[in-house]
Design a protein around this motif. Structure first.
Motif, mmCIF file in Angstrom:
data_model
loop_
_atom_site.group_PDB
_atom_site.id
_atom_site.type_symbol
_atom_site.label_atom_id
_atom_site.label_comp_id
_atom_site.label_asym_id
_atom_site.label_seq_id
_atom_site.Cartn_x
_atom_site.Cartn_y
_atom_site.Cartn_z
ATOM 1 N N UNK A 1 50.097 -20.831 46.423
ATOM 2 C CA UNK A 1 49.806 -19.583 45.720
ATOM 3 C C UNK A 1 50.953 -19.226 44.791
ATOM 4 N N UNK A 2 50.595 -18.574 43.706
ATOM 5 C CA UNK A 2 51.573 -18.009 42.781
ATOM 6 C C UNK A 2 51.140 -16.586 42.474
ATOM 7 N N UNK A 3 52.107 -15.760 42.079
ATOM 8 C CA UNK A 3 51.817 -14.352 41.829
ATOM 9 C C UNK A 3 52.404 -13.962 40.476
ATOM 10 N N UNK A 4 51.587 -13.241 39.709
ATOM 11 C CA UNK A 4 51.953 -12.870 38.344
ATOM 12 C C UNK A 4 51.848 -11.370 38.165
ATOM 13 N N UNK A 5 52.654 -10.842 37.225
ATOM 14 C CA UNK A 5 52.437 -9.468 36.789
ATOM 15 C C UNK A 5 51.026 -9.347 36.243
ATOM 16 N N UNK A 6 50.568 -8.122 36.049
ATOM 17 C CA UNK A 6 49.151 -7.896 35.794
ATOM 18 C C UNK A 6 48.654 -8.426 34.457
ATOM 19 N N UNK A 7 49.550 -8.873 33.575
ATOM 20 C CA UNK A 7 49.047 -9.504 32.354
ATOM 21 C C UNK A 7 48.607 -10.936 32.610
ATOM 22 N N UNK A 8 48.997 -11.496 33.767
ATOM 23 C CA UNK A 8 48.554 -12.835 34.139
ATOM 24 C C UNK A 8 49.172 -13.961 33.343
ATOM 25 N N UNK A 9 50.212 -13.692 32.556
ATOM 26 C CA UNK A 9 50.763 -14.701 31.662
ATOM 27 C C UNK A 9 52.027 -15.359 32.196
ATOM 28 N N UNK B 1 54.873 -14.335 31.948
ATOM 29 C CA UNK B 1 55.845 -14.229 30.863
ATOM 30 C C UNK B 1 57.018 -13.323 31.219
ATOM 31 N N UNK B 2 56.852 -12.458 32.211
ATOM 32 C CA UNK B 2 57.931 -11.539 32.571
ATOM 33 C C UNK B 2 57.720 -11.082 34.010
ATOM 34 N N UNK B 3 58.762 -10.609 34.673
ATOM 35 C CA UNK B 3 58.609 -10.122 36.044
ATOM 36 C C UNK B 3 57.850 -8.806 36.069
ATOM 37 N N UNK B 4 57.414 -8.441 37.260
ATOM 38 C CA UNK B 4 56.724 -7.169 37.405
ATOM 39 C C UNK B 4 57.682 -6.017 37.165
ATOM 40 N N UNK B 5 57.141 -4.850 36.823
ATOM 41 C CA UNK B 5 57.965 -3.695 36.515
ATOM 42 C C UNK B 5 58.484 -3.048 37.788
ATOM 43 N N UNK B 6 59.614 -2.355 37.643
ATOM 44 C CA UNK B 6 60.196 -1.634 38.771
ATOM 45 C C UNK B 6 59.209 -0.586 39.280
ATOM 46 N N UNK B 7 59.019 -0.561 40.583
ATOM 47 C CA UNK B 7 58.135 0.437 41.170
ATOM 48 C C UNK B 7 56.662 0.116 41.051
ATOM 49 N N UNK B 8 56.312 -1.107 40.648
ATOM 50 C CA UNK B 8 54.915 -1.515 40.524
ATOM 51 C C UNK B 8 54.635 -2.569 41.584
ATOM 52 N N UNK B 9 53.789 -2.238 42.535
ATOM 53 C CA UNK B 9 53.522 -3.150 43.652
ATOM 54 C C UNK B 9 52.329 -4.056 43.401
ATOM 55 N N UNK B 10 51.627 -3.907 42.272
ATOM 56 C CA UNK B 10 50.394 -4.660 42.022
ATOM 57 C C UNK B 10 50.686 -5.986 41.330
ATOM 58 N N UNK C 1 36.878 -12.016 38.550
ATOM 59 C CA UNK C 1 38.085 -11.314 38.120
ATOM 60 C C UNK C 1 39.278 -11.833 38.909
ATOM 61 N N UNK C 2 40.494 -11.618 38.385
ATOM 62 C CA UNK C 2 41.677 -12.049 39.139
ATOM 63 C C UNK C 2 41.748 -11.373 40.504
ATOM 64 N N UNK C 3 42.423 -12.029 41.438
ATOM 65 C CA UNK C 3 42.605 -11.475 42.771
ATOM 66 C C UNK C 3 43.745 -10.452 42.722
ATOM 67 N N UNK C 4 43.458 -9.224 43.108
ATOM 68 C CA UNK C 4 44.454 -8.155 43.067
ATOM 69 C C UNK C 4 45.195 -8.101 44.396
ATOM 70 N N UNK C 5 46.520 -8.212 44.329
ATOM 71 C CA UNK C 5 47.349 -8.207 45.527
ATOM 72 C C UNK C 5 48.388 -7.092 45.431
ATOM 73 N N UNK C 6 48.832 -6.616 46.573
ATOM 74 C CA UNK C 6 49.858 -5.580 46.653
ATOM 75 C C UNK C 6 51.045 -6.158 47.409
ATOM 76 N N UNK C 7 52.215 -6.126 46.787
ATOM 77 C CA UNK C 7 53.411 -6.614 47.459
ATOM 78 C C UNK C 7 53.959 -5.520 48.372
#
Length: 215
Positions: free
Chosen positions: A49-57, A59-68, A100-106
């Motif tokens: 498994x791999x996990x991406x920020x919500x743009x799915x690209x 290209x960058x890490x997830x934002x501070x305070x964003x668990x999705x 649709x993409x699988x939505x996960x919460x860290x």
């Protein structure tokens, strides 16, 4: 014309191919009861498994305070409410919507919930506070996302030196038969305590607002 089920199957196969190329070994757990969902007996699958920020690209890490996050893995054998453990990181699956993409919460904390017992005697009771030993356990040691909310309260004394009381937004999976309510008590693995101020059961699991308890 290709049927929706066939499209979904092809999507899962494509996600599996991508995960095998860029993902890491991950273990899936399915809670079998309200206690310790990450117990070894609840582990049912190893996958990449791999996990991406919500743009799915990627290209960058997830934002501070964003668990999705978006999960990239073969979701044919998983379902909402399952936990995914990869090294020291833990996610739960919030949604697997068709095509649709699988939505996960860290998650970042391990929390437990209990319900204060009602007074056993009618009329005047000798003690009107909460007795921990008589609380009813609801969920025990569940990984959850616990992030600071914008709302802040103040102690009833309202003295100039009083510190604002923090509120948290808590996200965690729902478990059949367990309903969380305002006034339920929450503790976490840091030893902090809170009182549930609002409880919303959504299609993605529980979204709670908790008010930190102060001495």
């Amino acid at each position: 014309m290709m049927r929706p089920a066939e499209l979904q199957d092809r999507l899962y196969k494509a996600l599996n191919t991508a995960a095998r190329a860029i993902g890491a070994d991950t273990y899936a757990y399915r809670p079998s009861g309200p206690v310790q969902p990450l117990h070894a007996t609840n582990r049912f699958l190893r996958l990449r498994a791999a996990f991406s920020a919500q743009d799915g690209k990627f290209a960058h890490p997830n934002k501070y305070g964003d668990a999705l996050w978006y999960g990239v893995f073969d979701a044919a054998y998983t379902q909402p409410g399952d936990y995914l453990v990869q090294d020291d990181s833990v996610w739960f699956i919030a949604a697997q919507q068709r095509l649709l993409p699988v939505l996960c919460v860290q998650t970042n904390r391990v929390v437990s919930f209990s319900r204060p017992a009602a007074p056993t005697d009618t009329g005047v009771n000798a003690y009107g506070g909460i007795i921990t030993a008589t609380n009813t356990p609801l969920l025990t040691e569940w990984p959850a996302s616990v992030l600071g909310a914008t709302g802040r309260g103040r102690p009833d004394t309202d003295l100039p030196a009083d510190v604002a009381i923090p509120y948290w937004t808590v996200l965690l999976p729902a478990f059949p038969g367990i309903i969380l309510c305002p006034s339920d008590l929450m503790t976490d693995d840091l030893g902090r305590s809170a009182v549930v101020a609002a409880a919303e059961l959504t299609g993605f699991g529980w979204r709670l607002t908790a008010r930190q308890a102060t001495n």
